[in-house]
Motif scaffolding. Structure first.
Motif: not given
Length: 168
Positions: A79-80, A93-94, A96-100, A111, A113, A115
C-alpha cells in the motif's frame, strides 16, 4: 502437478521464502564505486548553455540538491512505498501512483509519487521550479541502477545521470 505445487508452497513457507511476493526493488543498496564526478559532469552538461551569470548559481543549487548517496533503502508493503537516501527522512508514497506532499529536510515541499512494476520503480518529485524523476531498476544479480532526470524551465537542457548500487 497439484502435489508438486503444494510441496513447493510448503517448502517456501518452511524456509521463509516467498518467491511469489518478493519485490526485487526492496531492500538496502549501497554505492558500487560510483563517484560524485558522474553527477558533476551531468550538471555541467545540463547548464552548459546558460549565460555566465546564471551558470554558477544553477551549478551550486544543483550540486547541493544532488549529492551522491552512499545508501538507498527501499520498502514496499503493497500500500505504501518508502525510499530513504542515506540517513535522510524517508519519502513515503502510496503504491498506487497517487501524489502526496512531502517536505525535504531543508524545508522544501514537493509533490511526490511512486509506481512499482516488476523490477522497476519510478519516483517523481515535483516542485514549483522543476521536477526530478528517479527510475530504479534491479537486475537479476541484485544490481540497482538509478537513472535520474532533472528538468526545469530554468534549465536549457535536462540533467541526466546514472548511478549503480549493489545489494547491501
Amino acid at each position: 502437478m497439484r502435489r508438486l505445487a503444494r510441496w513447493l508452497l510448503i517448502g517456501c513457507a518452511l524456509f521463509g521464502f516467498n518467491a511469489f511476493a518478493q519485490d526485487p526493488v526492496q531492500g538496502v543498496f549501497v554505492n558500487a564505486n560510483t563517484s560524485q564526478e558522474v553527477i558533476d559532469k551531468a550538471i555541467d552538461a545540463g547548464i552548459e548553455k546558460m549565460n555566465f551569470i546564471k551558470r554558477p548559481i544553477a551549478r551550486s543549487r544543483l550540486k547541493k540538491t544532488n549529492p551522491l548517496y552512499e545508501r538507498i533503502e527501499v520498502g514496499n508493503d503493497g500500500s505504501q512505498i518508502s525510499v530513504r537516501f542515506d540517513a535522510g527522512k524517508p519519502v513515503v508514497m502510496p503504491a498506487n501512483g497517487s501524489t502526496v506532499k512531502w517536505t525535504r529536510d531543508d524545508g522544501e515541499v514537493f509533490d511526490v509519487s511512486a509506481l512499482a512494476t516488476g523490477s522497476k520503480l519510478q519516483q517523481t518529485f515535483k516542485a514549483e521550479d522543476g521536477q526530478r524523476v528517479n527510475e530504479f531498476d534491479v537486475a537479476a544479480d541484485g544490481t540497482l541502477t538509478l537513472r535520474v532526470t532533472l528538468t526545469s524551465p530554468q534549465l536549457p537542457a535536462p540533467v541526466r545521470y546514472v548511478l549503480t548500487y549493489k545489494r547491501g
